[in-house]
Enzyme design. Structure first.
Site, PDB file in Angstrom:
ATOM      1  N   ASP A 134      -5.742   6.320  -3.427  1.00 11.84           N
ATOM      2  CA  ASP A 134      -4.622   5.434  -3.104  1.00 11.84           C
ATOM      3  C   ASP A 134      -3.623   5.331  -4.247  1.00 11.84           C
ATOM      4  O   ASP A 134      -3.862   5.827  -5.351  1.00 11.84           O
ATOM      5  CB  ASP A 134      -5.164   4.036  -2.735  1.00 11.84           C
ATOM      6  CG  ASP A 134      -6.227   3.541  -3.709  1.00 11.84           C
ATOM      7  OD1 ASP A 134      -6.278   4.040  -4.853  1.00 11.84           O
ATOM      8  OD2 ASP A 134      -7.022   2.659  -3.343  1.00 11.84           O
ATOM      9  N   ASP A 147     -13.448  -7.987  -1.787  1.00 14.47           N
ATOM     10  CA  ASP A 147     -13.329  -8.325  -0.360  1.00 14.47           C
ATOM     11  C   ASP A 147     -13.905  -7.228   0.545  1.00 14.47           C
ATOM     12  O   ASP A 147     -13.756  -7.284   1.757  1.00 14.47           O
ATOM     13  CB  ASP A 147     -11.857  -8.602   0.000  1.00 14.47           C
ATOM     14  CG  ASP A 147     -10.947  -7.382  -0.182  1.00 14.47           C
ATOM     15  OD1 ASP A 147     -11.447  -6.314  -0.586  1.00 14.47           O
ATOM     16  OD2 ASP A 147      -9.740  -7.502   0.094  1.00 14.47           O
ATOM     17  N   GLU A 161      -8.270  -2.792   3.481  1.00 14.62           N
ATOM     18  CA  GLU A 161      -8.623  -4.206   3.419  1.00 14.62           C
ATOM     19  C   GLU A 161      -9.399  -4.632   4.669  1.00 14.62           C
ATOM     20  O   GLU A 161      -9.380  -3.916   5.687  1.00 14.62           O
ATOM     21  CB  GLU A 161      -7.340  -5.035   3.286  1.00 14.62           C
ATOM     22  CG  GLU A 161      -6.499  -4.705   2.051  1.00 14.62           C
ATOM     23  CD  GLU A 161      -7.102  -5.224   0.743  1.00 14.62           C
ATOM     24  OE1 GLU A 161      -8.334  -5.364   0.647  1.00 14.62           O
ATOM     25  OE2 GLU A 161      -6.324  -5.484  -0.200  1.00 14.62           O
ATOM     26  N   HIS A 191     -13.153  -3.907   0.386  1.00 12.11           N
ATOM     27  CA  HIS A 191     -12.334  -2.727   0.668  1.00 12.11           C
ATOM     28  C   HIS A 191     -12.865  -1.480  -0.030  1.00 12.11           C
ATOM     29  O   HIS A 191     -13.494  -1.560  -1.082  1.00 12.11           O
ATOM     30  CB  HIS A 191     -10.850  -2.962   0.334  1.00 12.11           C
ATOM     31  CG  HIS A 191     -10.497  -3.099  -1.110  1.00 12.11           C
ATOM     32  ND1 HIS A 191      -9.520  -3.962  -1.572  1.00 12.11           N
ATOM     33  CD2 HIS A 191     -10.963  -2.470  -2.227  1.00 12.11           C
ATOM     34  CE1 HIS A 191      -9.405  -3.847  -2.873  1.00 12.11           C
ATOM     35  NE2 HIS A 191     -10.273  -2.959  -3.300  1.00 12.11           N
TER      36      HIS A 191
END
Ligand code: PGA
Length: 259
Positions: A67, A136, A143, A138
């Protein structure tokens, strides 16, 4: 899933270093998927050391990063282009033209995403993808709520990720809101996956990803469906795993043929 628990991030990194070195020995032109963030730093230090001390060569390797932020120039110290040059590419003999990071500065991001998918396919696919995990859940920047079949695309970062990543920026308000990330489906297409997590702050999400239900709300939990995954964690990140003793026993009693 193989869960490997070692006392320190450095010991976890040395396992990953060996796995990558073995892959390169078997397939000198292997395709590696790479991650950024604080988690892969010990692995990249180990790879740089193996290059320097043991002559491990990356000259025929191709890489694809997971990413990149949208809107940060490649020379911005928080861009993933900059990170990869500093932490790995500048320390090994990889050809710059064989490294790929999504271009978050493109004026046609959608075309960029498609071209990234095509470039991965044209390379023959990723042999081994390195992953971290967000607090979280990811992977990449997929996400919670991301489609488990998603491909490379734009994502909006959650408030939690922005808060977690603010530590890398001089001014927390500079953290971009958007990114380009390989999709969950793109990641799952890799032949093998190696997920790292260190520290107590990752313990809860590691237990959900490894032992909880598979859910888009914990994107990393989809790894339970992949046939070849190693989860390599330190004691602190492993501390909330219900089956911790079993994972340790499995690792300690591996038959020779499996080592
Ligand atoms: P970290 O981030 O390695 O900086 O904890 C991991 C991730 O967000 O994937």
């Amino acid at each position: 899933m193989e869960i490997i628990i070692r006392p320190s991030p450095e010991e976890c990194a040395s396992i990953g270093g060996r796995i990558i070195a073995d892959l390169i020995k078997r397939k000198p032109n292997a395709v590696l998927g790479l991650a950024t963030g604080s988690t892969p730093i010990p692995l990249y230090s180990e790879l740089a050391r193996m290059h320097k001390d043991e002559g491990l060569s990356f000259s025929e390797i191709t890489t694809f990063n997971l990413d990149e932020y949208i809107g940060l120039p490649g020379d911005h110290p928080c861009s993933y282009q900059f990170f990869m040059r500093e932490e790995l590419f500048g320390k090994i003999d990889i050809r710059p033209e064989s490294t790929h990071i999504p271009n978050g500065e493109s004026d046609d991001i959608e075309r960029e995403c498609l071209a990234y998918e095509q470039a991965i396919a044209a390379s023959g696919g990723i042999d081994l993808q390195v992953l971290g995990i967000g607090s979280d859940g990811h992977i990449g920047f997929n996400e919670p709520g991301s489609s488990l079949g998603s491909r490379t695309r734009i994502k909006t970062l959650t408030g939690k990720t922005i808060e977690d990543n603010a530590r890398f920026f001089e001014d927390p308000n500079q953290v971009p809101r958007h990114c380009v990330t390989m999709g969950v489906g793109t990641i799952m297409d890799s032949a093998a996956l190696m997920l790292y997590a260190f520290g107590e702050g990752k313990a809860e999400i590691i237990s959900k990803a490894v032992e909880g239900p598979v859910s888009a709300m914990v994107p990393a939990s989809i790894l339970q469906m992949h046939p070849c995954v190693k989860v390599i964690v330190d004691e602190a990140a492993a501390s909330q795993l219900a089956n911790i003793e079993y994972y340790k026993e499995v690792y300690q009693n591996k038959p020779d043929w499996q080592k």
